[in-house]
Design an enzyme around this catalytic site. Structure first.
Site, PDB file in Angstrom:
ATOM      1  N   HIS A  26       0.856  -1.187   0.000  1.00 12.06           N
ATOM      2  CA  HIS A  26       0.000   0.000   0.000  1.00 12.06           C
ATOM      3  C   HIS A  26       0.891   1.236   0.000  1.00 12.06           C
ATOM      4  O   HIS A  26       1.254   1.758   1.047  1.00 12.06           O
ATOM      5  CB  HIS A  26      -0.957   0.001   1.192  1.00 12.06           C
ATOM      6  N   HIS A  33      -3.573  -6.783  -5.966  1.00 12.98           N
ATOM      7  CA  HIS A  33      -3.542  -7.904  -5.030  1.00 12.98           C
ATOM      8  C   HIS A  33      -4.962  -8.285  -4.617  1.00 12.98           C
ATOM      9  O   HIS A  33      -5.906  -7.538  -4.813  1.00 12.98           O
ATOM     10  CB  HIS A  33      -2.666  -7.589  -3.805  1.00 12.98           C
ATOM     11  N   CYS A  68     -13.389  -4.828   5.357  1.00 16.21           N
ATOM     12  CA  CYS A  68     -12.556  -5.162   4.208  1.00 16.21           C
ATOM     13  C   CYS A  68     -11.315  -5.872   4.714  1.00 16.21           C
ATOM     14  O   CYS A  68     -10.959  -5.748   5.880  1.00 16.21           O
ATOM     15  CB  CYS A  68     -12.118  -3.904   3.465  1.00 16.21           C
ATOM     16  N   HIS A  70      -7.796  -8.808   3.516  1.00 15.79           N
ATOM     17  CA  HIS A  70      -7.045  -9.620   2.567  1.00 15.79           C
ATOM     18  C   HIS A  70      -7.037 -11.069   3.044  1.00 15.79           C
ATOM     19  O   HIS A  70      -6.804 -11.317   4.223  1.00 15.79           O
ATOM     20  CB  HIS A  70      -5.603  -9.131   2.471  1.00 15.79           C
ATOM     21  N   GLU A  88     -12.207  -7.621  13.591  1.00 12.63           N
ATOM     22  CA  GLU A  88     -12.487  -6.187  13.518  1.00 12.63           C
ATOM     23  C   GLU A  88     -13.750  -5.774  14.262  1.00 12.63           C
ATOM     24  O   GLU A  88     -13.821  -4.665  14.801  1.00 12.63           O
ATOM     25  CB  GLU A  88     -12.602  -5.733  12.058  1.00 12.63           C
ATOM     26  N   TYR A 105     -10.817  -2.569  -8.301  1.00 12.08           N
ATOM     27  CA  TYR A 105     -10.748  -1.113  -8.341  1.00 12.08           C
ATOM     28  C   TYR A 105      -9.319  -0.637  -8.074  1.00 12.08           C
ATOM     29  O   TYR A 105      -8.485  -1.365  -7.546  1.00 12.08           O
ATOM     30  CB  TYR A 105     -11.697  -0.487  -7.298  1.00 12.08           C
ATOM     31  N   GLU A 115      -4.697   2.253  -3.401  1.00 20.16           N
ATOM     32  CA  GLU A 115      -5.305   0.936  -3.200  1.00 20.16           C
ATOM     33  C   GLU A 115      -5.527   0.362  -4.588  1.00 20.16           C
ATOM     34  O   GLU A 115      -6.035   1.060  -5.485  1.00 20.16           O
ATOM     35  CB  GLU A 115      -6.657   1.054  -2.487  1.00 20.16           C
ATOM     36  N   GLU A 117      -6.920  -3.302  -5.892  1.00 17.07           N
ATOM     37  CA  GLU A 117      -7.343  -4.610  -5.409  1.00 17.07           C
ATOM     38  C   GLU A 117      -8.333  -5.312  -6.329  1.00 17.07           C
ATOM     39  O   GLU A 117      -9.230  -4.687  -6.893  1.00 17.07           O
ATOM     40  CB  GLU A 117      -7.984  -4.457  -4.015  1.00 17.07           C
ATOM     41  N   TRP A 162     -13.957   2.635  -2.925  1.00 13.98           N
ATOM     42  CA  TRP A 162     -14.385   1.278  -3.323  1.00 13.98           C
ATOM     43  C   TRP A 162     -15.858   1.061  -2.984  1.00 13.98           C
ATOM     44  O   TRP A 162     -16.590   0.483  -3.766  1.00 13.98           O
ATOM     45  CB  TRP A 162     -13.499   0.205  -2.700  1.00 13.98           C
TER      46      TRP A 162
END
Length: 194
Positions: A26, A33, A68, A70, A88, A105, A115, A117, A162
């Site tokens: 980032h 990714h 959000c 990964h 979270e 995006y 970003e 992704e 996003w």
């Protein structure tokens, strides 16, 4: 001793290219990714919005969708959604429904951080209270989907880039998020398939 979290790098066609430390992906030259976005709904069809913690590298303090993150290398995306919702937001959920299997995006902040992704989108249903982790979430708010969709469409709500792109695509699935038909996991990009 903890090891640094890695993310899955992908090409434009959604094939895995390898991995990289999360801390390295980032910046101003962010490689494409694998990631995910999720929208948590309660039984009334309200969506859970979160304000990103003020110390986040990307879009600190900005309102966005519920969660959000990964996937870890080799981790199924729906399992990553469940894992991150627990971390979270303190939510214990059984699973996540795939809604937008090929969303992607790229967005740049004013300071040049990007970003970039390949970010399939999931719907999650809950009936338990939220316990936000201050390391990740600054604030939470439940909002009726119709009000959220209209506010996003009319520019009345300031949200992450996003999320702004995802909401119209989700609305195309129908006006009631509780009746959206999940997509087939076979529609996921190759790198995201279990």
């Amino acid at each position: 001793m903890t090891t640094e979290e890695h993310v899955v790098l992908v090409d434009r066609d959604g094939h895995a290219l390898g991995t990289a430390p999360k801390s390295s992906v980032h910046g101003r030259e962010t490689p494409l990714h694998l990631a995910f976005s999720s929208y948590v709904f309660d039984q009334e069809g309200r969506v859970l919005l979160t304000r990103r913690a003020d110390h986040k590298i990307t879009w600190p303090g900005v309102w966005t969708n519920s969660c959000c993150g990964h996937p870890l290398p080799g981790e199924a995306l729906d399992r990553a959604v469940v894992r991150r919702l627990s971390y979270e937001l303190g939510l214990s959920v059984e699973g996540a429904d795939l809604m937008l299997p090929s969303f992607s995006y790229r967005a740049a902040m004013a300071n040049g951080i990007v970003e970039h992704e390949l970010c399939p989108v999931y719907r999650v249903m809950v009936d338990s209270p939220v316990a936000p982790n201050p390391e990740e979430v600054g604030e939470t708010r439940w909002m009726p989907w119709k009000e959220f969709e209209e506010g996003t469409r009319n520019g009345l709500l300031a949200i992450s880039p996003w999320c702004k792109e995802q909401v119209p695509l989700l609305t195309d699935l129908g006006s009631d998020p509780l009746t959206w038909q999940p997509a087939s996991p076979a529609a996921l990009p190759a790198a995201a398939r279990p």
